[in-house]
Scaffold this active site. Structure first.
Site, PDB file in Angstrom:
ATOM      1  N   LYS A 267     -42.149  40.472  31.943  1.00  0.00           N
ATOM      2  CA  LYS A 267     -43.602  40.390  32.016  1.00  0.00           C
ATOM      3  C   LYS A 267     -44.190  40.199  30.618  1.00  0.00           C
ATOM      4  O   LYS A 267     -43.579  40.609  29.630  1.00  0.00           O
ATOM      5  CB  LYS A 267     -44.161  41.711  32.597  1.00  0.00           C
ATOM      6  CG  LYS A 267     -43.904  41.921  34.071  1.00  0.00           C
ATOM      7  CD  LYS A 267     -44.493  43.244  34.527  1.00  0.00           C
ATOM      8  CE  LYS A 267     -44.222  43.500  36.007  1.00  0.00           C
ATOM      9  NZ  LYS A 267     -44.836  42.505  36.903  1.00  0.00           N
ATOM     10  N   ARG A 341     -39.178  44.420  46.500  1.00  0.00           N
ATOM     11  CA  ARG A 341     -38.689  44.049  47.833  1.00  0.00           C
ATOM     12  C   ARG A 341     -37.185  44.222  47.944  1.00  0.00           C
ATOM     13  O   ARG A 341     -36.663  44.510  49.022  1.00  0.00           O
ATOM     14  CB  ARG A 341     -39.146  42.622  48.165  1.00  0.00           C
ATOM     15  CG  ARG A 341     -38.602  41.580  47.242  1.00  0.00           C
ATOM     16  CD  ARG A 341     -39.403  40.273  47.273  1.00  0.00           C
ATOM     17  NE  ARG A 341     -40.667  40.374  46.533  1.00  0.00           N
ATOM     18  CZ  ARG A 341     -41.550  39.393  46.409  1.00  0.00           C
ATOM     19  NH1 ARG A 341     -41.321  38.223  46.985  1.00  0.00           N
ATOM     20  NH2 ARG A 341     -42.662  39.552  45.727  1.00  0.00           N
TER      21      ARG A 341
HETATM   22  N1  BES Z   1     -44.856  45.767  40.352  1.00  0.00           N
HETATM   23  C1  BES Z   1     -45.201  44.399  40.434  1.00  0.00           C
HETATM   24  C2  BES Z   1     -46.501  44.163  41.175  1.00  0.00           C
HETATM   25  C3  BES Z   1     -47.764  44.622  40.502  1.00  0.00           C
HETATM   26  C4  BES Z   1     -48.456  43.760  39.701  1.00  0.00           C
HETATM   27  C5  BES Z   1     -48.269  45.872  40.719  1.00  0.00           C
HETATM   28  C6  BES Z   1     -49.633  44.153  39.104  1.00  0.00           C
HETATM   29  C7  BES Z   1     -49.439  46.268  40.126  1.00  0.00           C
HETATM   30  C8  BES Z   1     -50.128  45.403  39.322  1.00  0.00           C
HETATM   31  C9  BES Z   1     -44.108  43.625  41.151  1.00  0.00           C
HETATM   32  O1  BES Z   1     -42.825  44.108  40.996  1.00  0.00           O
HETATM   33  C10 BES Z   1     -44.122  42.252  40.609  1.00  0.00           C
HETATM   34  O2  BES Z   1     -43.819  42.089  39.461  1.00  0.00           O
HETATM   35  N2  BES Z   1     -44.479  41.282  41.433  1.00  0.00           N
HETATM   36  C11 BES Z   1     -44.552  39.929  41.017  1.00  0.00           C
HETATM   37  C12 BES Z   1     -43.909  39.085  42.077  1.00  0.00           C
HETATM   38  C13 BES Z   1     -43.692  37.651  41.673  1.00  0.00           C
HETATM   39  C14 BES Z   1     -42.623  37.572  40.619  1.00  0.00           C
HETATM   40  C15 BES Z   1     -43.298  36.867  42.899  1.00  0.00           C
HETATM   41  C16 BES Z   1     -46.021  39.578  40.853  1.00  0.00           C
HETATM   42  O3  BES Z   1     -46.831  40.034  41.647  1.00  0.00           O
HETATM   43  O4  BES Z   1     -46.341  38.869  39.895  1.00  0.00           O
HETATM   44 MN    MN Z   2     -41.892  43.303  39.255  1.00  0.00          MN
END
Ligand code: BES
Ligand code: MN
Ligand code: ZN
Length: 490
Positions: A267, A341
Site C-alpha cells: 500500500k 478474503r
Molecule cells: N483492509 C483492506 C481494505 C480497507 C481499505 C479497509 C481501506 C479499510 C480502509 C483490504 O485488505 C484491501 O487492501 N483491499 C483492497 C482490495 C483490492 C486489492 C482488490 C482494496 O480495497 O483496495
Molecule cells: Mn489488503
C-alpha cells in the site's frame, strides 16, 4: 463509568442533566426557582432543543452553585434514539468537566424501562477512552466523571440495564481496545492472549490453532497471507453453548488482519497506519461473544477469528502464486493486498467442517470499494438468503449498527475466474466489494445460510457520535447481539 438508577435525586454535589424536547421546556420546572432564568439563558444562547444539542449553565441551588446541563431531545425519530442521544451527549459534555457525578433526571418524561436503560447504555459507551499511552495528559484533559445516576425512569430500568446493556458495554469496550491497540502490541498471538484474559470466567470455551495445526488442515490461503510475517498466524475459536445440547450453532467469522501493509502489492505510505484496525471484524466477533456470554444468551454460537499479519518480506507470497485452500479449491493470488478474503475462505471452511452451522455471518474490513459505495454511514450487507438478510437489516435498524444490502450474482462471480486456478483473488476495479463477496461465497457450502458484512467504513471513525468518540467504534457488537436477541433467543 458507574451507571446507577434511582427514584429520586440524591443529596450532595453533582451536575444535573435535564432533557428538553424541542420548544417544550416544561421539564425545566425541575430546577425550581431558577426556571425562568435558565429559560431566558437558553433563549440568549439560541437553544432550540434539537437532539444532541446542549447548554451548560450554573444555577443557584439552595445557596450552592450547581452545574446544569440542558440537553435537547427534539427531532429524534425513535424513543431509543432519543435515549441514546441524551445519555451520550451528557457523558461527552461532562466527561472531563471536573464533575465526578452526574444525575440525568427523567422524572415525568414517560421513559419506559428500555429507554431509560438505554440512556445508561449510551452514557457508558460514550465514556470509553483509552489513555494507556498518554503519559503527559494535563489534569484538565483527564476524565473526572465516574458515576452517572439516572433518576425517575421506569422502575424496570436497572434490571434491564444490568441484564441486557451492561454486557454490551463490556463487549464493545473489548472490541475498541483491540482495534485501538497498535500492531506492535496486538498481533495474532497477543490478540489471542488479550482475549483469553478479557473473557476469563465468562464461560466461553476457547480453542486456538497455531501454524502447525493449520498446516495439517491444509489452510493454504490463510497461511499464504501469514507467511511474510515473523508473527505466526492463529485461528481463534470461541464457543458459547447457551442454547442447550444438539442445537446447530450460528457461526460468526471475523477478519483479523492485525496489520495490512498490502504485502508485496504494498500500500502507499499515506494513511497506512489505519491498517492497524484491519482486525475490526475479528474484534467485533470477540466483543459480541463476550457480551453473549456475560448475558448468558440462550443460543449456541461459535465465533471464529482468522488472525494474520500481512507483510512484505523475503518469505512473503508473490502476485501470481497459487495456493490451495482448506476446501480443496485453488486460488491464484493476483494481488497480495486482497488478503482478507483469503483468510476468511479458510476460516469459513473450518467452521463448516467442524461445527455444521445453520448460518454464517462474517464481518470484515474487506474493501476500500465499500467506502466508495456507502461512505462511513453503512456497512455493506451481502447474503444468499432473504430471511437472514432481512433479520440482519432489522437488527441493524434497532442497534444503530447500520447495514445496506448489496447485490450478488452470476455475472459478478464470473469476474473472478482464473486461467490457471479455480479462481483469482481479485476482479476488476468496478464492483470491487461485490466480487470480494462472491469470492467468499465460493467457500460457503450448499444449503448454508450466509451473510457477509463489509465494515471497512465503520470500524474506525474520524468523528464522534452519540455512542463513541473519534477512533474505534466497536461496530458489529451491538448488531450481532441484537440479532441473537431478536432471532435466536425467541
Ligand atoms: N483492509 C483492506 C481494505 C480497507 C481499505 C479497509 C481501506 C479499510 C480502509 C483490504 O485488505 C484491501 O487492501 N483491499 C483492497 C482490495 C483490492 C486489492 C482488490 C482494496 O480495497 O483496495
Ligand atoms: Mn489488503
Ligand atoms: Zn485488509
Amino acid at each position: 463509568m458507574q451507571i446507577r438508577f434511582a427514584d429520586k435525586r440524591p443529596a450532595g454535589d453533582y451536575a444535573l442533566v435535564l432533557p428538553v424536547a424541542g420548544k417544550d421546556r416544561s421539564n425545566l420546572s425541575a430546577v425550581g426557582a431558577a426556571q425562568a432564568k435558565v429559560s431566558a439563558a437558553l433563549d440568549r444562547q439560541r437553544f432550540e432543543g434539537d437532539a444532541s444539542s446542549a447548554s451548560e449553565q450554573f444555577i443557584d441551588d439552595g445557596g450552592s452553585v450547581r452545574r446544569l446541563l440542558v440537553v435537547g431531545t427534539g427531532g429524534a425519530s425513535s424513543p431509543g434514539e432519543v435515549a441514546e442521544k441524551l445519555g451520550g451527549t451528557a457523558a461527552a459534555r461532562l466527561q472531563t468537566s471536573g464533575e465526578n457525578k452526574a444525575v440525568i433526571d427523567l422524572t415525568g418524561l414517560g421513559y419506559d424501562a428500555d429507554a431509560a436503560a438505554r440512556v445508561g447504555l449510551a452514557a457508558a459507551l460514550r465514556s470509553w477512552r483509552y489513555d494507556r499511552y498518554r503519559t503527559k495528559l494535563k489534569d484538565n484533559q483527564k476524565q473526572t466523571l465516574e458515576e452517572i445516576v439516572i433518576v425517575g425512569g421506569n422502575s424496570g430500568a436497572a434490571k434491564r440495564y444490568e441484564l441486557r446493556w451492561a454486557p454490551v458495554v463490556e463487549g464493545v469496550a473489548l472490541t475498541r481496545e483491540l482495534v485501538t491497540e497498535p500492531a506492535n502490541v496486538i498481533y495474532p498471538e497477543t490478540f489471542v492472549e488479550r482475549v483469553r484474559t478479557a473473557i476469563k470466567g465468562s464461560g466461553l470455551e476457547v480453542e486456538v490453532l497455531d501454524r502447525a495445526a493449520m498446516e495439517k488442515l491444509g489452510m493454504g490461503a490463510l497461511l499464504g497471507v501469514a507467511q511474510g510475517s515473523t508473527r505466526e498466524g492463529r485461528l481463534l475459536i470461541l464457543k458459547w453453548n447457551g442454547g442447550g445440547k444438539g442445537g446447530q450453532p450460528v457461526a460468526f467469522v471475523g477478519k483479523g488482519v492485525t496489520f495490512d501493509t498490502g504485502g508485496i502489492s504494498i500500500k502507499p505510505a499515506a494513511g497506512m497506519e489505519a491498517m492497524k484496525w484491519d482486525m475490526g471484524g475479528a474484534g467485533a466477533v470477540v466483543g459480541a461473544m463476550k457480551t453473549l456470554a456475560l448475558r448468558k444468551a440462550k443460543a449456541n454460537i461459535v465465533g471464529i477469528c482468522g488472525l494474520v499479519e500481512n507483510m512484505p518480506s523475503g518469505s512473503a507470497q508473490r502476485p501470481g502464486d497459487v495456493v490451495t485452500t482448506m476446501s480443496g479449491q485453488t486460488v491464484e493470488v493476483i494481488n497480495t493486498d486482497a488478503e482478507g478474503r483469503l483468510v476468511l475462505a479458510d476460516a469459513i471452511t473450518y467452521v463448516q467442517r467442524n461445527f455444521k452451522p445453520s448460518a454464517i455471518i462474517d464481518l470484515a474490513t474487506l474493501t476500500g470499494a465499500i467506502l466508495v459505495s456507502l461512505g462511513h454511514e453503512w456497512a455493506g450487507l451481502f447474503s444468499n438468503n432473504e430471511d437472514l438478510a432481512g433479520k440482519l437489516q432489522q437488527a441493524a435498524e434497532e442497534s444503530g449498527d447500520k447495514v445496506w444490502r448489496m447485490p450478488l450474482g452470476e455475472a459478478f462471480d464470473r469476474l473472478i475466474d482464473s486461467p490457471i486456478a479455480d479462481m483469482k483473488n481479485v476482479g476488476p476495479r468496478e464492483g470491487g466489494s461485490i466480487t470480494a463477496a462472491q469470492f467468499i461465497q465460493r467457500f460457503v457450502e450448499n444449503g448454508v445460510k450466509w451473510a457477509h458484512i463489509d465494515m471497512a467504513g465503520k470500524a474506525w471513525s474520524d468523528k464522534a457520535s452519540a455512542t463513541y468518540d473519534k477512533g474505534a467504534t466497536g461496530f458489529g457488537v451491538r448488531l450481532l447481539d441484537q440479532y441473537v436477541a431478536e432471532v435466536l433467543e425467541r
